[in-house]
Design a protein around this motif. Structure first.
Motif, PDB file in Angstrom:
ATOM      1  N   LEU A 293      46.713 -46.248  -8.195  1.00 53.83           N
ATOM      2  CA  LEU A 293      47.806 -45.542  -7.531  1.00 53.83           C
ATOM      3  C   LEU A 293      47.536 -45.470  -6.031  1.00 53.83           C
ATOM      4  CD1 LEU A 293      48.312 -42.609 -10.066  1.00 53.83           C
ATOM      5  CD2 LEU A 293      49.657 -44.702  -9.857  1.00 53.83           C
ATOM      6  N   PRO A 294      48.571 -45.428  -5.233  1.00 53.44           N
ATOM      7  CA  PRO A 294      48.373 -45.414  -3.768  1.00 53.44           C
ATOM      8  C   PRO A 294      47.566 -44.207  -3.315  1.00 53.44           C
ATOM      9  CG  PRO A 294      50.663 -45.902  -4.336  1.00 53.44           C
ATOM     10  CD  PRO A 294      49.997 -45.498  -5.601  1.00 53.44           C
ATOM     11  N   GLY A 295      46.557 -44.463  -2.500  1.00 51.50           N
ATOM     12  CA  GLY A 295      45.758 -43.405  -1.922  1.00 51.50           C
ATOM     13  C   GLY A 295      44.635 -42.888  -2.794  1.00 51.50           C
ATOM     14  N   LEU A 296      44.457 -43.439  -4.001  1.00 47.10           N
ATOM     15  CA  LEU A 296      43.431 -42.950  -4.919  1.00 47.10           C
ATOM     16  C   LEU A 296      42.306 -43.959  -5.111  1.00 47.10           C
ATOM     17  CD1 LEU A 296      45.623 -41.226  -7.665  1.00 47.10           C
ATOM     18  CD2 LEU A 296      44.545 -40.205  -5.649  1.00 47.10           C
ATOM     19  N   ASP A 297      42.130 -44.855  -4.174  1.00 46.62           N
ATOM     20  CA  ASP A 297      41.072 -45.860  -4.296  1.00 46.62           C
ATOM     21  C   ASP A 297      39.670 -45.267  -4.441  1.00 46.62           C
ATOM     22  OD1 ASP A 297      43.055 -47.704  -4.078  1.00 46.62           O
ATOM     23  OD2 ASP A 297      42.710 -48.153  -1.945  1.00 46.62           O
ATOM     24  N   PRO A 298      39.336 -44.157  -3.768  1.00 39.09           N
ATOM     25  CA  PRO A 298      37.958 -43.643  -3.903  1.00 39.09           C
ATOM     26  C   PRO A 298      37.579 -43.227  -5.318  1.00 39.09           C
ATOM     27  CG  PRO A 298      39.025 -42.721  -1.958  1.00 39.09           C
ATOM     28  CD  PRO A 298      40.088 -43.431  -2.730  1.00 39.09           C
ATOM     29  N   LEU A 299      38.546 -43.006  -6.187  1.00 38.54           N
ATOM     30  CA  LEU A 299      38.210 -42.567  -7.541  1.00 38.54           C
ATOM     31  C   LEU A 299      37.397 -43.607  -8.294  1.00 38.54           C
ATOM     32  CD1 LEU A 299      41.541 -40.866  -8.713  1.00 38.54           C
ATOM     33  CD2 LEU A 299      39.426 -39.755  -7.949  1.00 38.54           C
ATOM     34  N   ALA A 300      37.646 -44.876  -8.026  1.00 39.49           N
ATOM     35  CA  ALA A 300      36.974 -45.931  -8.781  1.00 39.49           C
ATOM     36  C   ALA A 300      35.639 -46.340  -8.185  1.00 39.49           C
ATOM     37  CB  ALA A 300      37.890 -47.161  -8.883  1.00 39.49           C
ATOM     38  N   ARG A 301      35.286 -45.833  -7.024  1.00 40.28           N
ATOM     39  CA  ARG A 301      34.053 -46.285  -6.377  1.00 40.28           C
ATOM     40  C   ARG A 301      32.797 -45.957  -7.194  1.00 40.28           C
ATOM     41  NH1 ARG A 301      35.505 -44.495  -0.126  1.00 40.28           N
ATOM     42  NH2 ARG A 301      37.195 -46.036   0.183  1.00 40.28           N
ATOM     43  N   PRO A 302      32.681 -44.755  -7.781  1.00 39.19           N
ATOM     44  CA  PRO A 302      31.465 -44.516  -8.594  1.00 39.19           C
ATOM     45  C   PRO A 302      31.333 -45.470  -9.769  1.00 39.19           C
ATOM     46  CG  PRO A 302      32.575 -42.452  -8.098  1.00 39.19           C
ATOM     47  CD  PRO A 302      33.500 -43.550  -7.677  1.00 39.19           C
ATOM     48  N   VAL A 303      32.454 -45.784 -10.416  1.00 38.53           N
ATOM     49  CA  VAL A 303      32.403 -46.693 -11.566  1.00 38.53           C
ATOM     50  C   VAL A 303      32.032 -48.094 -11.113  1.00 38.53           C
ATOM     51  CG1 VAL A 303      33.693 -47.608 -13.530  1.00 38.53           C
ATOM     52  CG2 VAL A 303      34.118 -45.274 -12.747  1.00 38.53           C
ATOM     53  N   HIS A 304      32.631 -48.572 -10.014  1.00 35.36           N
ATOM     54  CA  HIS A 304      32.312 -49.909  -9.500  1.00 35.36           C
ATOM     55  C   HIS A 304      30.839 -49.987  -9.084  1.00 35.36           C
ATOM     56  CE1 HIS A 304      36.227 -51.810  -9.580  1.00 35.36           C
ATOM     57  NE2 HIS A 304      36.782 -50.705  -9.068  1.00 35.36           N
ATOM     58  N   ALA A 305      30.334 -48.938  -8.433  1.00 38.27           N
ATOM     59  CA  ALA A 305      28.935 -48.947  -8.019  1.00 38.27           C
ATOM     60  C   ALA A 305      28.008 -48.965  -9.229  1.00 38.27           C
ATOM     61  CB  ALA A 305      28.642 -47.730  -7.143  1.00 38.27           C
ATOM     62  N   LEU A 306      28.351 -48.222 -10.262  1.00 39.31           N
ATOM     63  CA  LEU A 306      27.524 -48.181 -11.463  1.00 39.31           C
ATOM     64  C   LEU A 306      27.533 -49.526 -12.179  1.00 39.31           C
ATOM     65  CD1 LEU A 306      25.797 -46.318 -13.231  1.00 39.31           C
ATOM     66  CD2 LEU A 306      27.876 -45.695 -14.471  1.00 39.31           C
ATOM     67  N   VAL A 307      28.696 -50.157 -12.271  1.00 35.66           N
ATOM     68  CA  VAL A 307      28.795 -51.453 -12.943  1.00 35.66           C
ATOM     69  C   VAL A 307      28.087 -52.542 -12.139  1.00 35.66           C
ATOM     70  CG1 VAL A 307      30.420 -53.229 -13.697  1.00 35.66           C
ATOM     71  CG2 VAL A 307      30.892 -50.827 -14.181  1.00 35.66           C
ATOM     72  N   GLU A 308      28.199 -52.499 -10.819  1.00 32.93           N
ATOM     73  CA  GLU A 308      27.500 -53.485  -9.997  1.00 32.93           C
ATOM     74  C   GLU A 308      25.987 -53.349 -10.106  1.00 32.93           C
ATOM     75  OE1 GLU A 308      28.906 -53.048  -6.061  1.00 32.93           O
ATOM     76  OE2 GLU A 308      30.930 -53.823  -6.483  1.00 32.93           O
ATOM     77  N   ALA A 309      25.511 -52.117 -10.296  1.00 32.26           N
ATOM     78  CA  ALA A 309      24.067 -51.889 -10.371  1.00 32.26           C
ATOM     79  C   ALA A 309      23.492 -52.250 -11.731  1.00 32.26           C
ATOM     80  CB  ALA A 309      23.752 -50.426 -10.047  1.00 32.26           C
ATOM     81  N   GLY A 310      24.207 -51.947 -12.811  1.00 27.77           N
ATOM     82  CA  GLY A 310      23.641 -52.156 -14.145  1.00 27.77           C
ATOM     83  C   GLY A 310      24.533 -52.842 -15.132  1.00 27.77           C
ATOM     84  N   GLY A 311      25.683 -53.369 -14.704  1.00 33.97           N
ATOM     85  CA  GLY A 311      26.583 -54.020 -15.638  1.00 33.97           C
ATOM     86  C   GLY A 311      27.474 -53.012 -16.350  1.00 33.97           C
ATOM     87  N   THR A 312      28.351 -53.548 -17.201  1.00 40.59           N
ATOM     88  CA  THR A 312      29.283 -52.665 -17.906  1.00 40.59           C
ATOM     89  C   THR A 312      28.564 -51.743 -18.887  1.00 40.59           C
ATOM     90  OG1 THR A 312      29.656 -54.453 -19.506  1.00 40.59           O
ATOM     91  CG2 THR A 312      31.208 -54.262 -17.684  1.00 40.59           C
ATOM     92  N   GLY A 313      27.386 -52.148 -19.359  1.00 42.56           N
ATOM     93  CA  GLY A 313      26.641 -51.284 -20.267  1.00 42.56           C
ATOM     94  C   GLY A 313      26.028 -50.076 -19.598  1.00 42.56           C
ATOM     95  N   ALA A 314      26.054 -50.016 -18.266  1.00 36.80           N
ATOM     96  CA  ALA A 314      25.483 -48.864 -17.571  1.00 36.80           C
ATOM     97  C   ALA A 314      26.309 -47.610 -17.791  1.00 36.80           C
ATOM     98  CB  ALA A 314      25.374 -49.162 -16.074  1.00 36.80           C
ATOM     99  N   VAL A 315      27.613 -47.764 -18.030  1.00 38.23           N
ATOM    100  CA  VAL A 315      28.460 -46.586 -18.238  1.00 38.23           C
ATOM    101  C   VAL A 315      28.076 -45.851 -19.522  1.00 38.23           C
ATOM    102  CG1 VAL A 315      30.821 -45.789 -18.597  1.00 38.23           C
ATOM    103  CG2 VAL A 315      30.349 -47.529 -16.873  1.00 38.23           C
TER     104      VAL A 315
END
Length: 344
Positions: A293-315
């Motif tokens: 949604l417009p203006g809500l981009d920061p919401l996904a940053r923790p998930v993207h950082a976690l996935v980049e660090a450990g893959g989808t299994g990190a969640v």
């Protein structure tokens, strides 16, 4: 003595009175108000001062139930059933690959899942994993966590890549490994319960008992983890799993601690821990979708950082690992109380 007369009159030892006082919330600080060094010393005086109850015909002497070899063999066989059903279902699907259509394979999978649930229900009704007071809503949360273990990583991958845009590829290896680990979980819970009760019978103070039970709990969890990891690895080899089963191992430890607490009459903390893990796993794809949604981009940053660090299994690893760690801290305090080990 007046307030706890019923407890003192039916007690057969001071330790039973100490466990009852502890269950009612009395601590060593409370015992100090009565000029005793601890709860056990107070229980000893209550036991010595309480007069005998009214004269009644003595009840028939019934020996305390001890799990003999036959009983152990019975609940061990029941604990092996879920893993055997899952293994048989996986074997049928592997042997009939290419011979059965999609509908037939779905029917085989559904039948295997129903039989595994029935076998799991049977094995949780007997043996050291039986919860006398039930497990509340823990079953619903367990179903979510198991479903996420099978489909969650593919769901997160598709959501992050712009989807979901297709059927989710299942990962059945964690389910097979966790089902096979029920038997080791039952034996680890049995060993912990037996040794804790022996420690209870030989302790002379509640602090001494608690200090001796905490290493037993850590040893039981470590022993279960040593049995769980090879089973998850073998399941991954047999079913073509990918990656290190960190999330499945954390989920297995979470299940073990929650059931161990429920078996000792404390189902509430395990239910809360399972619900917290479900909330974290559900929040991850929800945040990624909300970030579109417009203006809500920061919401996904923790998930993207976690996935980049450990893959989808990190969640799921983070969700189940944090819940298991918190539950272990709570269990080390709750199961160190004598009242958690008294026979009902």
């Amino acid at each position: 003595m007046h307030h706890h007369r019923a407890l003192c009159e039916r007690a057969v030892s001071p330790l039973e009175i100490a466990a009852g006082l502890e269950a009612h919330g009395l601590t060593d600080r409370t015992a100090a108000r009565y000029r005793h060094r601890d709860v056990f010393a107070l229980a000893e005086e209550l036991y010595a001062r309480t007069p005998a109850g009214p004269a009644e015909p003595p009840p028939p002497v019934i020996p305390a139930p001890h799990p003999d070899a036959g009983a152990r063999a019975g609940w061990t066989l029941l604990a092996l059933l879920p893993g055997a059903v899952c293994l048989a279902t996986a074997g049928v699907l592997r042997l009939t690959e290419g011979a059965l259509g999609g509908g037939a394979r779905a029917a085989v999978t559904l039948t295997g899942a129903l039989l595994a649930c029935l076998a799991l229900r049977l094995c949780l009704r007997r043996g050291p994993l039986r919860a006398p007071e039930g497990a509340g809503r823990a079953g619903l949360y367990a179903c979510w966590l198991l479903s996420f273990a099978v489909y969650g990583e593919e769901l997160i991958a598709q959501v992050i890549s712009g989807g979901p845009d297709g059927p989710w590829q299942p990962e059945p290896a964690p389910l097979l490994g966790l089902a096979a680990a029920i038997a080791p979980a039952a034996w680890c819970a049995h060993l912990f319960t037996v040794r804790a009760r022996r420690r209870l019978e030989g302790s002379r103070a509640l602090e001494e008992f608690g200090a001796g039970v905490r290493p037993l709990l850590l040893g039981a969890v470590a022993l279960f983890l040593c049995a769980l990891l090879p089973l998850l690895h073998l399941a991954g080899l047999g079913l073509g799993g990918t990656g290190t089963p960190v999330a499945a191992a954390a989920l297995g430890v979470l299940f073990f601690l929650a059931r161990l607490l429920a078996a000792h009459g404390l189902p509430g903390p395990g239910t809360v821990a399972l619900a917290a893990a479900c909330a974290v796993e559900a929040a991850a794809p929800a945040l990624v979708l909300a970030a579109r949604l417009p203006g809500l981009d920061p919401l996904a940053r923790p998930v993207h950082a976690l996935v980049e660090a450990g893959g989808t299994g990190a969640v799921p690893a983070l969700a189940c690992g944090a819940a298991a760690l918190g539950l272990l801290v709570h269990a080390s305090a709750a199961l160190a109380r004598a009242s958690a080990h008294t026979r009902t």
